[in-house]
Design an enzyme around this catalytic site. Structure first.
Site, PDB file in Angstrom:
ATOM      1  N   ARG A  57       0.837  -1.208   0.000  1.00 43.81           N
ATOM      2  CA  ARG A  57       0.000   0.000   0.000  1.00 43.81           C
ATOM      3  C   ARG A  57       0.875   1.261   0.000  1.00 43.81           C
ATOM      4  O   ARG A  57       0.564   2.243  -0.660  1.00 43.81           O
ATOM      5  CB  ARG A  57      -0.961   0.005   1.203  1.00 43.81           C
ATOM      6  N   TYR A 110     -17.589  16.572 -14.915  1.00 46.97           N
ATOM      7  CA  TYR A 110     -17.995  15.155 -15.006  1.00 46.97           C
ATOM      8  C   TYR A 110     -19.021  14.852 -13.896  1.00 46.97           C
ATOM      9  O   TYR A 110     -18.825  15.255 -12.739  1.00 46.97           O
ATOM     10  CB  TYR A 110     -16.733  14.296 -14.828  1.00 46.97           C
ATOM     11  N   ASP A 182      -8.813  18.560 -14.406  1.00 43.72           N
ATOM     12  CA  ASP A 182      -9.108  17.188 -14.825  1.00 43.72           C
ATOM     13  C   ASP A 182      -8.851  17.140 -16.328  1.00 43.72           C
ATOM     14  O   ASP A 182      -9.581  17.725 -17.118  1.00 43.72           O
ATOM     15  CB  ASP A 182     -10.571  16.867 -14.485  1.00 43.72           C
ATOM     16  N   LYS A 207      -9.789   5.938 -18.998  1.00 44.13           N
ATOM     17  CA  LYS A 207     -10.156   6.414 -20.326  1.00 44.13           C
ATOM     18  C   LYS A 207      -8.946   6.326 -21.273  1.00 44.13           C
ATOM     19  O   LYS A 207      -8.466   5.250 -21.515  1.00 44.13           O
ATOM     20  CB  LYS A 207     -10.735   7.823 -20.218  1.00 44.13           C
TER      21      LYS A 207
HETATM   22  C1  LIG Z   1     -14.527   8.847 -15.968  1.00 46.47           C
HETATM   23  C2  LIG Z   1     -14.138  10.185 -15.503  1.00 46.47           C
HETATM   24  C3  LIG Z   1     -13.808  10.414 -14.155  1.00 46.47           C
HETATM   25  C4  LIG Z   1     -13.920   9.345 -13.083  1.00 46.47           C
HETATM   26  O1  LIG Z   1     -12.996   8.325 -13.276  1.00 46.47           O
HETATM   27  P1  LIG Z   1     -13.242   6.799 -12.829  1.00 46.47           P
HETATM   28  O2  LIG Z   1     -11.988   6.147 -13.269  1.00 46.47           O
HETATM   29  O3  LIG Z   1     -14.469   6.320 -13.546  1.00 46.47           O
HETATM   30  O4  LIG Z   1     -13.438   6.812 -11.354  1.00 46.47           O
HETATM   31  C5  LIG Z   1     -13.408  11.688 -13.795  1.00 46.47           C
HETATM   32  N1  LIG Z   1     -13.348  12.686 -14.687  1.00 46.47           N
HETATM   33  C6  LIG Z   1     -13.670  12.508 -15.987  1.00 46.47           C
HETATM   34  C7  LIG Z   1     -13.578  13.646 -16.926  1.00 46.47           C
HETATM   35  C8  LIG Z   1     -14.079  11.246 -16.443  1.00 46.47           C
HETATM   36  O5  LIG Z   1     -14.412  11.090 -17.723  1.00 46.47           O
END
Ligand SMILES: *Cc1c(COP(=O)(O)O)cnc(C)c1O
Length: 391
Positions: A57, A110, A182, A207
């Protein structure tokens, strides 16, 4: 790290950083970092962990390799890998804020981030104001004496609105605030927020970074050592780390990030132009098109527009549904950023929890369709869309 950061181009860093072969005594010279599944590490001396490792961890060799690769992609000094994008977000907020603090956030974030803020973070006495951060003045006006963070996303989802990252960073720094960006939608290949003045970059590596729709993950990249230490401490204390196998899968994905992003962009541009010329389409939203109201800003702060397109099909929600259900190659699914093309109807899928009123107010109409363009042959994708339109 700094040497590597400045010496090599993006693709070279994506392939080599964190995976330099080890030729020391007893090492085997692996070209790919091994998956270290061991949860604990033995030591010879009571007070000396072997090579710094004691418990997975806190530190794991496979995750550490990924973290240095992630840092290099955003030209950062430090990287951290989490079990999901939302785990990264939760850790970040709890590490940097306290009861009584305030966040200025983009109103087009998001949906999962908004759920985290509005239903969880708010219970810890942290206040959030949402503003249209694509208008920089609105960010300035929302700052309060207790504001600590500004949180934006560019481009936004699914309306692909852009925030001027440099301008927002200047405002944030004038008030001693931390700017979090983000950067999931463009990946580090097309946009590097730290270079534009942001303090912390965050990705859902589920993603584009992972890129194959087969591994969940989140990442944080930054160069401020004090902030890094706080977030790392919080991550170890609360436990949202990425597993070794998932770290390996994510690294495997990153090696082709440049090639994939180039192809996503190339396919998306062709399809955006096809849609813009189609008589059954009311409007197409893609920052790479000259018709996008912020096309100029896109050219300034990004090197490409990525693979997400939104468009409004003419007609009713039933026409939109019929179109989507006629497609065979595009999978009707949420998520984005994988090699395969996905398509969805925000009104009934990703944004179904938002009321029709609020949806329409921000521009998510019943016939707005979001596509995540994959890296298939563009002609096959266009043929599938033609079939959907019943051409
Ligand atoms: C999918 C997404 C998240 C969250 O990520 P997870 O891996 O699903 O927890 C945050 N910000 C954006 C822009 C996303 O597309």
């Amino acid at each position: 790290m700094n040497k590597i950061k400045n010496k090599y181009g993006f693709a070279t860093k994506a392939i080599h950083v964190g995976e330099e072969p080890n030729f020391s005594d007893g090492a085997t010279g692996d070209v790919v970092v091994p998956i270290h599944l061991s949860t604990t590490f033995a030591r010879k001396k009571v007070t000396e962990p072997t090579a710094g490792y004691d418990y997975t961890r806190s530190l794991n060799p496979t995750r550490k390799a990924l973290e240095s690769k992630l840092a290099s992609l955003e030209n950062a000094d430090f990287g951290l890998a989490f079990s999901s994008g939302l785990a990264a977000e939760t850790t970040l907020v709890l590490a940097l804020l306290q009861q009584g603090d305030h966040i200025v956030a983009f109103d087009d974030l998001y949906g999962g981030t908004k759920r985290l803020f509005n239903h969880i973070i708010i219970n810890y006495g942290i206040e959030i104001s949402y503003v249209d951060a694509s208008n920089t003045d609105k960010v300035s006006k929302a700052i309060q004496p207790n504001t600590r963070l500004v949180w934006i996303e560019s481009p936004s989802n699914p309306l692909l609105k852009l925030c001027d990252i440099k301008a927002v960073a200047e405002i944030a720094h004038k008030h001693n605030l931390i700017l979090v960006v983000d950067n999931t939608f463009l990946s580090p290949y097309f946009q590097n927020p730290l270079d534009l003045g942001a303090d912390v970059v965050l990705h859902s590596s589920t993603k584009y970074i992972g890129g194959h729709s087969d591994v969940l993950g989140g990442s944080i990249m930054l160069s401020d050592e004090t902030l890094y230490e706080k977030i790392k401490y919080q991550q170890n204390a609360t436990g949202a780390v990425l597993a070794p196998f998932d770290s390996y899968l994510t690294m495997r994905g990153i090696k082709t990030l440049e090639l994939r992003m180039q192809r996503h962009h190339q396919n998306a541009l062709l399809i955006a132009v096809f849609l813009e010329q189609h008589p059954k389409v009311n409007r197409v939203i893609y920052p790479g098109l000259e018709s996008h109201p912020q096309h100029h800003l896109a050219k300034q702060q990004t090197t490409g527009s990525g693979g997400i397109i939104s468009f409004e099909i003419a007609g009713t929600i039933d026409d939109a549904t019929r179109f989507l259900e006629r497609l065979t190659l595009f999978a009707l699914a949420e998520s984005l950023g994988g090699v395969e093309s996905l398509i969805e109807l925000p009104a009934l899928m990703t944004h179904a929890s938002v009321s029709k009123d609020s949806r329409e107010k921000i521009g998510i109409t019943d016939t707005l369709i979001r596509i995540s363009i994959g890296i298939e042959d563009s002609k096959d994708l266009i043929n599938d869309l033609k079939h959907g339109f019943n051409d």
